[in-house]
Design a protein around this motif. Structure first.
Motif, PDB file in Angstrom:
ATOM      1  N   MET A 118     -24.542 -12.757  -6.103  1.00 38.63           N
ATOM      2  CA  MET A 118     -24.574 -13.986  -5.029  1.00 38.63           C
ATOM      3  C   MET A 118     -26.064 -13.770  -3.769  1.00 38.63           C
ATOM      4  O   MET A 118     -25.990 -12.433  -3.635  1.00 38.63           O
ATOM      5  CB  MET A 118     -23.179 -14.101  -4.254  1.00 38.63           C
ATOM      6  N   VAL A 119     -26.419 -14.724  -3.754  1.00 40.01           N
ATOM      7  CA  VAL A 119     -27.630 -14.427  -2.932  1.00 40.01           C
ATOM      8  C   VAL A 119     -27.518 -15.074  -1.437  1.00 40.01           C
ATOM      9  O   VAL A 119     -27.183 -16.293  -1.534  1.00 40.01           O
ATOM     10  CB  VAL A 119     -28.962 -15.058  -3.756  1.00 40.01           C
ATOM     11  N   GLY A 120     -27.309 -14.375  -0.476  1.00 38.03           N
ATOM     12  CA  GLY A 120     -27.363 -15.056   0.936  1.00 38.03           C
ATOM     13  C   GLY A 120     -26.021 -15.455   1.314  1.00 38.03           C
ATOM     14  O   GLY A 120     -25.006 -15.327   0.594  1.00 38.03           O
ATOM     15  N   SER A 121     -25.914 -15.687   2.566  1.00 40.96           N
ATOM     16  CA  SER A 121     -24.816 -16.574   3.306  1.00 40.96           C
ATOM     17  C   SER A 121     -25.335 -17.454   4.252  1.00 40.96           C
ATOM     18  O   SER A 121     -26.363 -17.719   4.576  1.00 40.96           O
ATOM     19  CB  SER A 121     -23.851 -15.311   3.690  1.00 40.96           C
ATOM     20  N   ALA A 122     -24.158 -18.260   5.033  1.00 33.96           N
ATOM     21  CA  ALA A 122     -24.599 -19.197   6.160  1.00 33.96           C
ATOM     22  C   ALA A 122     -25.124 -18.061   7.250  1.00 33.96           C
ATOM     23  O   ALA A 122     -24.560 -17.043   7.612  1.00 33.96           O
ATOM     24  CB  ALA A 122     -23.229 -19.736   6.298  1.00 33.96           C
ATOM     25  N   GLY A 123     -25.915 -18.781   7.881  1.00 35.83           N
ATOM     26  CA  GLY A 123     -26.621 -18.214   9.295  1.00 35.83           C
ATOM     27  C   GLY A 123     -28.021 -18.199   9.569  1.00 35.83           C
ATOM     28  O   GLY A 123     -28.710 -19.227   8.710  1.00 35.83           O
ATOM     29  N   SER A 161     -42.119 -15.757 -12.435  1.00 42.23           N
ATOM     30  CA  SER A 161     -42.415 -15.250 -13.842  1.00 42.23           C
ATOM     31  C   SER A 161     -41.963 -13.798 -13.766  1.00 42.23           C
ATOM     32  O   SER A 161     -41.436 -13.193 -14.969  1.00 42.23           O
ATOM     33  CB  SER A 161     -43.745 -15.256 -14.687  1.00 42.23           C
ATOM     34  N   ARG A 162     -41.776 -13.164 -12.500  1.00 40.62           N
ATOM     35  CA  ARG A 162     -41.081 -11.703 -12.283  1.00 40.62           C
ATOM     36  C   ARG A 162     -39.551 -11.911 -12.456  1.00 40.62           C
ATOM     37  O   ARG A 162     -39.045 -10.701 -12.128  1.00 40.62           O
ATOM     38  CB  ARG A 162     -42.002 -11.184 -11.557  1.00 40.62           C
ATOM     39  N   GLU A 214     -32.326  -9.029  -8.751  1.00 44.18           N
ATOM     40  CA  GLU A 214     -30.795  -8.773  -8.620  1.00 44.18           C
ATOM     41  C   GLU A 214     -30.336  -9.321  -7.274  1.00 44.18           C
ATOM     42  O   GLU A 214     -29.186  -9.050  -6.975  1.00 44.18           O
ATOM     43  CB  GLU A 214     -30.782  -7.274  -8.488  1.00 44.18           C
ATOM     44  N   GLY A 215     -31.124 -10.258  -6.682  1.00 43.79           N
ATOM     45  CA  GLY A 215     -30.691 -10.969  -5.419  1.00 43.79           C
ATOM     46  C   GLY A 215     -30.662 -10.252  -4.125  1.00 43.79           C
ATOM     47  O   GLY A 215     -30.097 -10.788  -3.121  1.00 43.79           O
TER      48      GLY A 215
END
Length: 95
Positions: A1-6, A22-23, A42-43
């Motif tokens: 998971m990437v990120g959250s609220a804020g 491309s990377r 990897e997020g």
């Protein structure tokens, strides 16, 4: 998971677009906070691309993001398209 609220790093107010370069780096457009955020494949958070004192980038967006094959970043900003280099510096703006 990437990120959250804020409002901090790796947090979002109103996401509007996602793209991958491309990377494998992930770019997320946040129209609520007027910025892009970049994450590694990897997020993990890498950086924020946003307006700073003396350096206006986004006025009404970004509402979407695209990455060209050479790493150039394109972001929709209201009625214009902003073209950024890999470092997040504005190259041009098309109205």
């Amino acid at each position: 998971m990437v990120g959250s609220a804020g409002r901090g790093n790796a947090q979002f107010a109103k996401t509007a677009g996602v793209n991958v370069d491309s990377r494998g780096n992930i770019y997320v457009a946040d129209v609520g906070l007027h910025r892009l955020q970049e994450f590694d494949p990897e997020g993990r958070f890498m950086r924020v691309i946003a307006s700073q004192a003396g350096r206006a980038i986004f006025r009404e967006g970004p509402s979407s993001v695209a990455i060209g094959p050479t790493g150039i970043i394109y972001a929709a900003d209201g009625r214009s398209i902003v073209r950024l280099d890999r470092d997040g510096k504005v190259i041009s703006r098309w109205n």
